[in-house]
Design a protein around this motif. Sequence first.
Motif, PDB file in Angstrom:
ATOM      1  N   LYS A  81     -58.314  30.810 -64.843  1.00  0.00           N
ATOM      2  CA  LYS A  81     -59.418  30.852 -63.891  1.00  0.00           C
ATOM      3  C   LYS A  81     -60.594  30.121 -64.538  1.00  0.00           C
ATOM      4  CE  LYS A  81     -56.853  33.432 -61.345  1.00  0.00           C
ATOM      5  NZ  LYS A  81     -55.771  32.726 -60.753  1.00  0.00           N
ATOM      6  N   LEU A  82     -60.573  28.806 -64.402  1.00  0.00           N
ATOM      7  CA  LEU A  82     -61.601  27.983 -65.030  1.00  0.00           C
ATOM      8  C   LEU A  82     -62.821  27.853 -64.114  1.00  0.00           C
ATOM      9  CD1 LEU A  82     -59.339  25.117 -66.437  1.00  0.00           C
ATOM     10  CD2 LEU A  82     -60.402  26.984 -67.721  1.00  0.00           C
ATOM     11  N   LYS A  84     -66.122  26.187 -62.459  1.00  0.00           N
ATOM     12  CA  LYS A  84     -66.538  24.816 -62.186  1.00  0.00           C
ATOM     13  C   LYS A  84     -67.681  24.479 -63.131  1.00  0.00           C
ATOM     14  CE  LYS A  84     -67.788  21.667 -58.523  1.00  0.00           C
ATOM     15  NZ  LYS A  84     -67.966  21.469 -57.096  1.00  0.00           N
ATOM     16  N   LEU A 159     -58.727  17.391 -66.162  1.00  0.00           N
ATOM     17  CA  LEU A 159     -59.798  18.239 -65.639  1.00  0.00           C
ATOM     18  C   LEU A 159     -60.850  17.397 -64.938  1.00  0.00           C
ATOM     19  CD1 LEU A 159     -60.213  20.376 -68.855  1.00  0.00           C
ATOM     20  CD2 LEU A 159     -59.132  21.116 -66.755  1.00  0.00           C
ATOM     21  N   ASP A 161     -64.687  18.260 -63.333  1.00  0.00           N
ATOM     22  CA  ASP A 161     -65.712  19.300 -63.243  1.00  0.00           C
ATOM     23  C   ASP A 161     -65.186  20.657 -63.729  1.00  0.00           C
ATOM     24  OD1 ASP A 161     -67.785  17.665 -62.361  1.00  0.00           O
ATOM     25  OD2 ASP A 161     -67.227  17.895 -60.258  1.00  0.00           O
ATOM     26  N   ARG A 163     -62.272  21.877 -63.570  1.00  0.00           N
ATOM     27  CA  ARG A 163     -61.156  22.420 -62.781  1.00  0.00           C
ATOM     28  C   ARG A 163     -59.875  21.671 -63.104  1.00  0.00           C
ATOM     29  NH1 ARG A 163     -62.790  25.921 -58.468  1.00  0.00           N
ATOM     30  NH2 ARG A 163     -64.787  26.706 -59.215  1.00  0.00           N
ATOM     31  N   LYS A 165     -56.729  19.775 -62.505  1.00  0.00           N
ATOM     32  CA  LYS A 165     -56.253  18.919 -61.422  1.00  0.00           C
ATOM     33  C   LYS A 165     -54.797  18.514 -61.581  1.00  0.00           C
ATOM     34  CE  LYS A 165     -60.027  18.833 -59.136  1.00  0.00           C
ATOM     35  NZ  LYS A 165     -60.112  19.538 -57.872  1.00  0.00           N
TER      36      LYS A 165
END
Length: 169
Positions: A81-82, A84, A159, A161, A163, A165
């Motif tokens: 749970k990264l 933003k 990543l 921002d 998040r 990807k």
Amino acid sequence: MRNWVFFFCICLIIGCTGNDVNKDKYNVGEIPFDPIKDDRNFKLCNENQIKQYYARNTPDNPAGYKGEKIALITHFANECKLPKMKGQDGYLTFRFIVNCEGEMGRYRVDEMDLDYQPKQFNKQIVFTLHAAIKKLDGWIPVNYKGKDYDFYQYLTFKLVDGRLKEIMP
């Protein structure tokens, strides 16, 4: 003509004996034991026969991660749970060894921006991904002619921002 051959050989020798100051900084292959970074309890079957990640998966040898990439994607979706974080763009690569028992160790981290230039990510992002990697428990060791082997593995996270990807390979 002999002078040119001699000159060429001298240039070749000089060119191959470069400065080794940063030799370990960009080592993308072997992961030698480091008593400061590595767990002494992580044992390899054979320090001299660690296979490369790409040499481990054949039709007769389904080595790698149980469930393959889809299982990895699911794992990280559940475990990471990264938050933003603007500007946290790039690639985080974790290299490690999977031993003949399917256990992981000797972790190394490489960080770069989207232009493949060195960068430092927020420590929370690195820690969260590293913790999720350590929870992976489905590694299948390389087996060749009835014998299990250790192998090098890496996971690269793209990543944007902060998040996640994409996961590679």
